[in-house]
Design an enzyme around this catalytic site. Sequence first.
Site, mmCIF file in Angstrom:
data_model
loop_
_atom_site.group_PDB
_atom_site.id
_atom_site.type_symbol
_atom_site.label_atom_id
_atom_site.label_comp_id
_atom_site.label_asym_id
_atom_site.label_seq_id
_atom_site.Cartn_x
_atom_site.Cartn_y
_atom_site.Cartn_z
ATOM 1 N N ARG A 1 2.560 3.038 -5.139
ATOM 2 C CA ARG A 1 1.951 3.691 -6.335
ATOM 3 C C ARG A 1 3.012 4.953 -6.122
ATOM 4 O O ARG A 1 3.415 5.439 -7.127
ATOM 5 C CB ARG A 1 0.642 4.144 -6.538
ATOM 6 C CG ARG A 1 -0.380 2.932 -6.284
ATOM 7 C CD ARG A 1 -1.656 3.518 -6.487
ATOM 8 N NE ARG A 1 -2.114 4.130 -5.142
ATOM 9 C CZ ARG A 1 -2.488 3.377 -3.941
ATOM 10 N NH1 ARG A 1 -2.597 2.151 -3.931
ATOM 11 N NH2 ARG A 1 -3.093 4.133 -3.285
ATOM 12 N N HIS B 1 0.754 -1.362 0.137
ATOM 13 C CA HIS B 1 -0.039 -0.045 -0.018
ATOM 14 C C HIS B 1 0.749 1.480 0.077
ATOM 15 O O HIS B 1 1.756 1.353 0.747
ATOM 16 C CB HIS B 1 -1.098 -0.022 1.347
ATOM 17 C CG HIS B 1 -1.937 0.936 1.124
ATOM 18 N ND1 HIS B 1 -2.883 1.022 0.412
ATOM 19 C CD2 HIS B 1 -2.006 2.292 1.800
ATOM 20 C CE1 HIS B 1 -3.576 2.377 0.477
ATOM 21 N NE2 HIS B 1 -3.045 2.907 1.385
#
Length: 122
Positions: A20, A17
């Site tokens: 990105r 998580h």
Amino acid sequence: ARIAVDVGAKAIVVSNHGGRVLDATPGTAEVLPEIADAVRGQITILVDGGVRSGVDVLKMVALGADAVLIGRPFSIAAIGGLEDGVCAYIDQIKNELVSAMVLTGCADLASVDRDILRPAVA
């Protein structure tokens, strides 16, 4: 993962998580096999990260996940189609997973292993 087992955790989530944002962070599929090799059978292994289809679910199970978490696509399905959208997405994932299992010769999830990810030798 070993520490989680040592302290008595019942499950872990393999996730990047925020990956990105950190472009050098490995994907969960890259690290999952090593984690599974270290703790499989001692703790439940959940995984997320980029799972969008039933084929993706099958791949994660083959790499060592006991279960797969899907987030964003469910949010999109809910916003776009409310309950019907979520139900349609669940049906899609299920149908894709079943089809992928048939095509790889897997009778059930317990028979899924890494060998299905290796190309067949001609």
